[in-house]
Design a protein around this motif. Structure first.
Motif, mmCIF file in Angstrom:
data_model
loop_
_atom_site.group_PDB
_atom_site.id
_atom_site.type_symbol
_atom_site.label_atom_id
_atom_site.label_comp_id
_atom_site.label_asym_id
_atom_site.label_seq_id
_atom_site.Cartn_x
_atom_site.Cartn_y
_atom_site.Cartn_z
ATOM 1 N N ASP A 76 0.830 -1.202 0.000
ATOM 2 C CA ASP A 76 0.000 0.000 0.000
ATOM 3 C C ASP A 76 0.865 1.253 0.000
ATOM 4 O OD1 ASP A 76 -2.445 -1.465 0.166
ATOM 5 O OD2 ASP A 76 -2.127 -1.716 2.323
ATOM 6 N N ARG A 77 2.011 1.177 0.663
ATOM 7 C CA ARG A 77 2.921 2.328 0.713
ATOM 8 C C ARG A 77 3.708 2.479 -0.581
ATOM 9 N NH1 ARG A 77 3.008 3.904 6.061
ATOM 10 N NH2 ARG A 77 2.437 2.315 7.592
ATOM 11 N N ASP A 78 3.930 1.358 -1.275
ATOM 12 C CA ASP A 78 4.775 1.374 -2.469
ATOM 13 C C ASP A 78 3.991 1.471 -3.764
ATOM 14 O OD1 ASP A 78 6.883 1.030 -0.717
ATOM 15 O OD2 ASP A 78 6.927 -1.148 -0.953
ATOM 16 N N GLY A 79 2.654 1.506 -3.680
ATOM 17 C CA GLY A 79 1.834 1.507 -4.891
ATOM 18 C C GLY A 79 2.113 2.700 -5.776
ATOM 19 N N GLY A 80 1.932 2.515 -7.065
ATOM 20 C CA GLY A 80 2.271 3.547 -8.033
ATOM 21 C C GLY A 80 1.228 4.645 -8.157
ATOM 22 N N ALA A 81 1.670 5.833 -8.553
ATOM 23 C CA ALA A 81 0.766 6.968 -8.742
ATOM 24 C C ALA A 81 -0.197 6.728 -9.898
ATOM 25 C CB ALA A 81 1.588 8.238 -8.992
ATOM 26 N N ALA A 82 0.171 5.853 -10.837
ATOM 27 C CA ALA A 82 -0.689 5.587 -11.991
ATOM 28 C C ALA A 82 -2.011 4.954 -11.587
ATOM 29 C CB ALA A 82 0.039 4.678 -12.985
ATOM 30 N N GLY A 142 -2.401 -13.416 -2.713
ATOM 31 C CA GLY A 142 -1.117 -12.768 -2.919
ATOM 32 C C GLY A 142 -0.561 -12.952 -4.314
ATOM 33 N N ALA A 143 -1.387 -13.473 -5.246
ATOM 34 C CA ALA A 143 -0.919 -13.680 -6.613
ATOM 35 C C ALA A 143 -0.890 -12.389 -7.404
ATOM 36 C CB ALA A 143 -1.814 -14.701 -7.323
ATOM 37 N N VAL A 144 -1.603 -11.385 -6.943
ATOM 38 C CA VAL A 144 -1.637 -10.081 -7.595
ATOM 39 C C VAL A 144 -1.888 -9.037 -6.520
ATOM 40 C CG1 VAL A 144 -4.120 -10.160 -8.061
ATOM 41 C CG2 VAL A 144 -2.648 -8.773 -9.524
ATOM 42 N N GLY A 145 -1.375 -7.827 -6.726
ATOM 43 C CA GLY A 145 -1.630 -6.736 -5.806
ATOM 44 C C GLY A 145 -2.814 -5.906 -6.261
ATOM 45 N N LEU A 146 -3.164 -4.915 -5.473
ATOM 46 C CA LEU A 146 -4.304 -4.072 -5.835
ATOM 47 C C LEU A 146 -4.072 -3.387 -7.171
ATOM 48 C CD1 LEU A 146 -7.037 -2.817 -5.184
ATOM 49 C CD2 LEU A 146 -5.826 -1.006 -3.955
ATOM 50 N N ASP A 147 -2.842 -2.899 -7.414
ATOM 51 C CA ASP A 147 -2.572 -2.247 -8.692
ATOM 52 C C ASP A 147 -2.805 -3.203 -9.855
ATOM 53 O OD1 ASP A 147 -1.868 -0.116 -7.140
ATOM 54 O OD2 ASP A 147 0.109 0.172 -8.027
ATOM 55 N N GLY A 148 -2.489 -4.475 -9.661
ATOM 56 C CA GLY A 148 -2.719 -5.464 -10.701
ATOM 57 C C GLY A 148 -4.198 -5.672 -10.967
ATOM 58 N N VAL A 149 -5.000 -5.717 -9.894
ATOM 59 C CA VAL A 149 -6.445 -5.855 -10.058
ATOM 60 C C VAL A 149 -6.997 -4.645 -10.804
ATOM 61 C CG1 VAL A 149 -8.650 -5.956 -8.833
ATOM 62 C CG2 VAL A 149 -6.715 -7.324 -8.040
ATOM 63 N N LEU A 150 -6.540 -3.466 -10.433
ATOM 64 C CA LEU A 150 -7.001 -2.256 -11.115
ATOM 65 C C LEU A 150 -6.657 -2.303 -12.598
ATOM 66 C CD1 LEU A 150 -5.884 0.350 -8.422
ATOM 67 C CD2 LEU A 150 -8.251 -0.238 -8.970
ATOM 68 N N ALA A 151 -5.417 -2.686 -12.909
ATOM 69 C CA ALA A 151 -4.979 -2.727 -14.300
ATOM 70 C C ALA A 151 -5.771 -3.759 -15.105
ATOM 71 C CB ALA A 151 -3.489 -3.028 -14.364
#
Length: 271
Positions: A76-82, A142-151
């Motif tokens: 959550d702290r390292d997630g991208g601005a995109a 844990g196979a994908v992070g939140l950013d991956g779900v969003l993408a």
């Protein structure tokens, strides 16, 4: 007007440690950043909030009724601005009193993990539709992070969907302590919570006043912060009213403490 509770009995499971703390035999542990979501919808009889009963096997608040939420993870702290179409503002950071992007990202992630609802926007700026159950399962595994779900789903986060509501810090006597930011969010159209087990033993939509009555009757065990949030929501007639109220709320940290009064252990908010 529903009175906001300022104290509550210490649950039986925590009384031995509370007495040890009052006797001076314990050192406090640091509080971890956490976020929880007041997920709201307009029901037939007025405003409703989604409440879950936590699994009795959980070390913290096992068996209690609570809102979807959890601790801030490193991702959550390292997630991208995109991932953001509308990132948190400086005002959001001041009100949350911490890393706003990480806290709101954690709120969105925990809401998806715990009840299958994701407050987000699609590529056209409309509220996100349901996230495929397989994506939620991958996130939980844990196979994908939140950013991956969003993408995968063409979605982005918006701070406007997650309104700061309050901030509670676990009393110093507890072995697990959290600095929890409560945020309010409307149920996105077309989405609906669903339970898959894990940390939750079931969930339901409930009017805040009804939940408080059930708590008073001994049918819904709750910690003090949950009771307080429900009491604050109870006078509000609609989701729109609740989100407007969130704009002006004081989110200064609430620091309850454990005390002994007339032989009873109580958690109370110090004025």
């Amino acid at each position: 007007m529903t009175a906001v509770p300022r104290s509550a009995p210490v649950p039986e499971a925590g009384r031995a440690r509370a007495r040890a703390w009052l006797a001076g035999g314990l050192e406090p542990v640091p509080a971890r950043d956490a976020a929880t979501v007041l997920l709201l919808r307009d029901g037939v009889r007025g405003l409703e909030v989604y409440l879950q009963r936590r699994s009795g096997a959980l070390a913290f608040a096992g068996g209690m009724h609570a809102f979807p939420g959890g601790t801030v993870d490193p991702a959550d702290r390292d997630g991208g601005a995109a991932a953001w179409v509308d990132p948190p503002s400086a005002q959001d950071a001041r009100r949350l009193g911490g890393p706003a992007a990480a806290l709101l990202r954690a709120a969105a992630r925990e809401c998806l993990e715990e009840c299958g609802v994701l407050p987000a926007l699609d590529a056209d700026g409309r509220p996100a539709g349901p996230v495929p159950p397989g994506d939620r399962a991958d996130l939980l595994a844990g196979a994908v992070g939140l950013d991956g779900v969003l993408a995968r789903n063409g979605l982005r986060l918006s701070a406007a969907l997650l309104r700061p509501w309050s901030r509670w810090v676990t009393p110093l006597d507890q072995p697990r302590r959290y600095d929890t930011r409560f945020v309010a969010a409307a149920l996105p159209p077309g989405q609906e919570p669903y339970e898959t087990g894990g940390e939750s033993a079931g969930g339901a939509w409930v009017r805040p006043a009804d939940a408080l009555h059930e708590h008073a009757a001994g049918r819904r065990a709750m910690l003090l912060p949950t009771q307080a949030a429900l009491a604050e929501l109870a006078p509000l007639p609609t989701v729109a009213a609740a989100l407007r109220a969130a704009e002006d709320r004081d989110c200064a940290p609430v620091l309850p403490r454990v005390v002994e009064r007339d032989g009873r252990l109580v958690v109370e908010v110090v004025p």
